[in-house]
Scaffold this active site. Structure first.
Site, short mmCIF file in Angstrom:
data_model
loop_
_atom_site.label_atom_id
_atom_site.label_comp_id
_atom_site.label_asym_id
_atom_site.label_seq_id
_atom_site.Cartn_x
_atom_site.Cartn_y
_atom_site.Cartn_z
N PRO A 160 98.01 -11.27 7.20
CA PRO A 160 98.91 -10.83 8.28
C PRO A 160 98.38 -11.21 9.66
CG PRO A 160 98.51 -9.04 6.72
CD PRO A 160 97.53 -10.12 6.40
N TYR A 161 97.08 -11.03 9.86
CA TYR A 161 96.47 -11.36 11.15
C TYR A 161 96.59 -12.85 11.44
CZ TYR A 161 92.94 -11.59 14.84
OH TYR A 161 92.27 -11.80 16.02
#
Length: 256
Positions: A160-161
């Site tokens: 996600p990052y």
């Protein structure tokens, strides 16, 4: 060439710095203030922000503290309203607030993805739109996104990052071209690992720390103050012909 002009002087400018209570945000806020800017300091923790504000004022600059959860629409709207109402101008916006977690994709949840996207992308979009309307109307301003080397390179367990930071790079390029006609510059600083609280988990995990140091040609984590010169460059007239660019402050990570 204009003689004796201080291209890095920010006297009379107002800068908004998100995630300003610690780490890279704190360093950039102090650096911009030292160059003469009045700074709006934003993050969730008021006590920590007050401490940074005290450092800014001790250096002779002005500071406004705005506690806000920048992962929410309400928090970003409150920050924009307070910042624009303070001195009726914002010249510099540093989108530094960010969030990360370590989880492999198959173990990740929708809620975790939403939280990271809300802070790392959607909050930035909303705040940049609000401040950007003001900047484009005045036909001046500098927006500095804080990305990451993981927006261009991959790391297992950080999907996600990595996705949000990749999106920030493209957002920078699009706005850099779209707002060039308004004399509003949009650029991105993409740091690698710095010795801050955000990176404490990686620093304290021996195998992870050793991997990062080996992966970095300069063989060390960055010091938080080593981000200041890049932020000052992009905030000031020193970069008056720079927009849509990604500046890597990474000890050689992306070059290796």
């Amino acid at each position: 060439m204009t003689a004796k002009k201080n291209y890095f002087d920010l006297t009379g400018k107002v800068a908004v710095v998100t995630g300003a209570s610690r780490g890279l945000g704190r360093s950039m806020a102090l650096g911009l203030a030292h160059a003469g800017a009045a700074v709006v300091l934003a993050s969730r923790g008021k006590e920590a922000l007050d401490a940074v504000a005290a450092e800014v004022r001790a250096d002779g600059a002005e500071a406004l503290v705005v506690p806000a959860d920048l992962g929410t629409n309400e928090g970003n709207d409150r920050l924009a309203e307070a910042a624009l109402g303070w001195k009726q101008q914002v010249d510099i916006l540093v989108n530094n607030a960010g969030y990360s977690s370590s989880v492999r994709f198959l173990e990740s949840t929708d809620e975790e993805w939403r939280r990271i996207f809300d802070i790392n992308l959607f909050g930035i979009v909303r705040l940049t739109r609000s401040i950007g309307k003001h900047m484009t109307a005045r036909k001046q301003g500098s927006v500095i996104m804080i990305g990451s080397v993981l927006g261009r390179t991959a790391m297992s367990g950080a999907s996600p990052y990595c996705v949000t930071k990749g999106a920030i790079e493209q957002f920078t390029r699009v706005l850099g071209t779209e707002w060039a006609k308004f004399n509003v510059r949009v650029n991105c600083i993409a740091p690698a690992y710095f010795d801050t609280e955000l990176a404490s988990e990686a620093r304290n995990a021996e195998k992870t720390y050793d991997y990062i140091v080996r992966r970095t040609p300069m063989r060390r984590f960055g010091n938080a103050d080593e981000i200041i010169s890049s932020a000052l460059y992009l905030a000031s007239d020193a970069s008056s012909y720079v927009t849509g660019s990604i500046v890597h402050v990474d000890g050689g990570w992306t070059a290796a």
